[in-house]
Enzyme design. Structure first.
Site, PDB file in Angstrom:
ATOM      1  N   ASP A 172      -1.839 -24.998 -15.559  1.00  0.00           N
ATOM      2  CA  ASP A 172      -1.190 -24.710 -14.277  1.00  0.00           C
ATOM      3  C   ASP A 172      -0.462 -25.962 -13.763  1.00  0.00           C
ATOM      4  O   ASP A 172       0.679 -25.897 -13.313  1.00  0.00           O
ATOM      5  CB  ASP A 172      -2.253 -24.246 -13.268  1.00  0.00           C
ATOM      6  CG  ASP A 172      -1.677 -23.455 -12.109  1.00  0.00           C
ATOM      7  OD1 ASP A 172      -0.542 -22.946 -12.224  1.00  0.00           O
ATOM      8  OD2 ASP A 172      -2.355 -23.349 -11.070  1.00  0.00           O
ATOM      9  N   HIS A 255       6.421 -20.125 -13.579  1.00  0.00           N
ATOM     10  CA  HIS A 255       5.561 -19.146 -12.906  1.00  0.00           C
ATOM     11  C   HIS A 255       6.186 -17.753 -12.888  1.00  0.00           C
ATOM     12  O   HIS A 255       5.460 -16.756 -12.883  1.00  0.00           O
ATOM     13  CB  HIS A 255       5.178 -19.601 -11.489  1.00  0.00           C
ATOM     14  CG  HIS A 255       3.915 -20.418 -11.458  1.00  0.00           C
ATOM     15  ND1 HIS A 255       3.888 -21.730 -11.872  1.00  0.00           N
ATOM     16  CD2 HIS A 255       2.634 -20.105 -11.109  1.00  0.00           C
ATOM     17  CE1 HIS A 255       2.640 -22.191 -11.771  1.00  0.00           C
ATOM     18  NE2 HIS A 255       1.857 -21.217 -11.316  1.00  0.00           N
ATOM     19  N   HIS A 258       5.224 -16.415 -16.170  1.00  0.00           N
ATOM     20  CA  HIS A 258       3.799 -16.036 -16.042  1.00  0.00           C
ATOM     21  C   HIS A 258       3.674 -14.658 -15.400  1.00  0.00           C
ATOM     22  O   HIS A 258       2.953 -13.786 -15.882  1.00  0.00           O
ATOM     23  CB  HIS A 258       3.033 -17.071 -15.203  1.00  0.00           C
ATOM     24  CG  HIS A 258       1.751 -16.533 -14.633  1.00  0.00           C
ATOM     25  ND1 HIS A 258       1.710 -15.832 -13.442  1.00  0.00           N
ATOM     26  CD2 HIS A 258       0.487 -16.540 -15.111  1.00  0.00           C
ATOM     27  CE1 HIS A 258       0.476 -15.445 -13.215  1.00  0.00           C
ATOM     28  NE2 HIS A 258      -0.294 -15.862 -14.206  1.00  0.00           N
ATOM     29  N   HIS A 272      -4.775 -17.665 -15.897  1.00  0.00           N
ATOM     30  CA  HIS A 272      -3.525 -18.001 -15.209  1.00  0.00           C
ATOM     31  C   HIS A 272      -2.841 -19.198 -15.893  1.00  0.00           C
ATOM     32  O   HIS A 272      -1.677 -19.120 -16.283  1.00  0.00           O
ATOM     33  CB  HIS A 272      -3.832 -18.323 -13.734  1.00  0.00           C
ATOM     34  CG  HIS A 272      -2.660 -18.812 -12.950  1.00  0.00           C
ATOM     35  ND1 HIS A 272      -1.683 -17.972 -12.461  1.00  0.00           N
ATOM     36  CD2 HIS A 272      -2.294 -20.059 -12.567  1.00  0.00           C
ATOM     37  CE1 HIS A 272      -0.782 -18.684 -11.810  1.00  0.00           C
ATOM     38  NE2 HIS A 272      -1.119 -19.956 -11.860  1.00  0.00           N
TER      39      HIS A 272
HETATM   40 ZN   LIG Z   1      -0.146 -21.481 -10.768  1.00  0.00          ZN
END
Ligand SMILES: [Zn+2]
Length: 366
Positions: A172, A255, A258, A272
């Site tokens: 992340d 992101h 993602h 994540h």
């Molecule tokens: Zn994140």
């Protein structure tokens, strides 16, 4: 838009056994506290949390978290909070318990303490919560007015948690600088709807350099439940630096990709941070970064045990159609992929995923 905004929690506390110092740091915040954590986490550290608060005269009640950050659960916590007239809400554990406390505090006022027991994402430091349905489907991403009044993270507890979660936090945080940098270059707005600051950019960059310098030994230490200076460095990068960096620095392609990947059932077992890692490498491909640079970043990801191939996030041989689903979701109108300083189309993302996969396989064969 030329206004620049930087926001942050007023206090961040990190260290071995820092849970036992919670009371000292929370003392100015009130006289009664409601602590929200799931059964496992309350079993693990609930007693220490309560003792620490009660040592300084804060009357503490432990409340078991229902498991989803949903409107139903938020309303329930608001009711429990009213019963106890608590001055302080403590979100203890993983992201969902903390997000529920964050959302409930918005309704009831008072202080919020964010007390993550894992370093798996950069959310605990932020003013953002992800709201789900009662059965766990994504509803919305909500940016609240206020930050936690205190973020406290105990590195001994983090080191004892599964290493995979710690690695996810690295994934992340690995995205943060690349995304903040893209948003800065394009003049895009951050989560606060304003321009970014040089402060946020440098914080995001420091998250990246800290991971590169300490990521590998930190993962090795956490694998052995050990706390070292490298673990301290990476916990700070994953939690504080990345948290401030993404909120005040801005998001971009990583992101968004993602979010596109979450469309596929097959990726749901990947964390994540694991999916963000694929998004980060894809962002570098989209940006046309030179091959040694992309291979270097992907090589670091692989070295700390993060995925670099699509198969590693559950996508064995994803065809044109599957990749199109991801790409179209990643390029939805309100997605942060449009914070890149150039136009990105679904076809670009669809093909970038193949390029990422190829680099991952090349690393495998090294
Ligand atoms: Zn994140």
């Amino acid at each position: 838009m030329t206004t620049r905004v930087f926001r942050s929690p007023p206090a961040y506390v990190q260290g071995r056994n820092s849970i036992d110092e919670l009371g000292t740091h929370a003392e100015p915040l009130g006289e009664t506290a409601l602590v929200l954590g799931d059964e496992f986490v309350l079993d693990l550290v609930g007693g220490r949390v309560r003792d620490s608060l009660e040592d300084v005269g804060i009357d503490a009640t432990l409340e078991t978290f229902g498991g989803e950050c949903s409107v139903t659960e938020i309303d329930r916590v608001v009711d429990v909070h009213a019963e106890h007239e608590a001055d302080v809400l403590v979100g203890l554990g993983g992201g969902k318990a903390i997000d529920t406390a964050r959302a409930a505090r918005e309704h009831v006022g008072g202080a919020l303490v964010s007390l993550p027991t894992i370093a798996s994402t950069d959310a605990p430091t932020s003013s953002v919560a992800v709201i789900y349905t009662d059965s766990g489907e994504f509803v919305e991403f909500h940016v609240y007015e206020r930050h936690p009044d205190l973020v406290l993270i105990d590195t001994a507890v983090v080191a004892e948690a599964p290493t995979r979660l710690f690695r996810g936090g690295i994934g992340d945080a690995l995205a943060t600088w690349f995304e903040a940098d893209a948003a800065f270059r394009s003049g895009a707005t951050t989560l606060f709807g304003t321009r970014s600051t040089r402060t946020a950019q440098e914080i995001a960059k420091l998250a990246y350099t800290t991971l590169r310098e300490h990521g590998r030994p930190a993962v090795e230490a956490v694998d052995r439940d050990a706390v070292t200076e490298s673990v301290e460095a990476v916990v700070e990068a994953n939690t504080l630096l990345s948290g401030l960096g993404f909120e005040s620095g801005g998001l971009a392609a990583a992101h968004a990709i993602h979010n596109g990947l979450t469309q596929l059932e097959e990726t749901h077992d990947a964390t994540h941070g694991e999916k963000v890692t694929i998004g980060t490498i894809a962002q570098l491909v989209l940006e046309g970064r030179d091959d040694p640079f992309v291979e270097d970043v992907a090589g670091f990801a692989a070295a700390v045990g993060l995925p670099t191939t699509l198969a590693e996030i559950g996508l064995d041989d994803p065809g044109h159609e599957v990749r199109t689903t991801v790409a179209e979701a990643a390029c939805a109108e309100d997605e942060t992929i449009h914070n890149e300083p150039f136009e990105v189309t679904p076809a670009d993302v669809r093909d970038a995923l193949l390029a990422v996969d190829a680099i991952g396989h090349r690393l495998d064969g090294r």
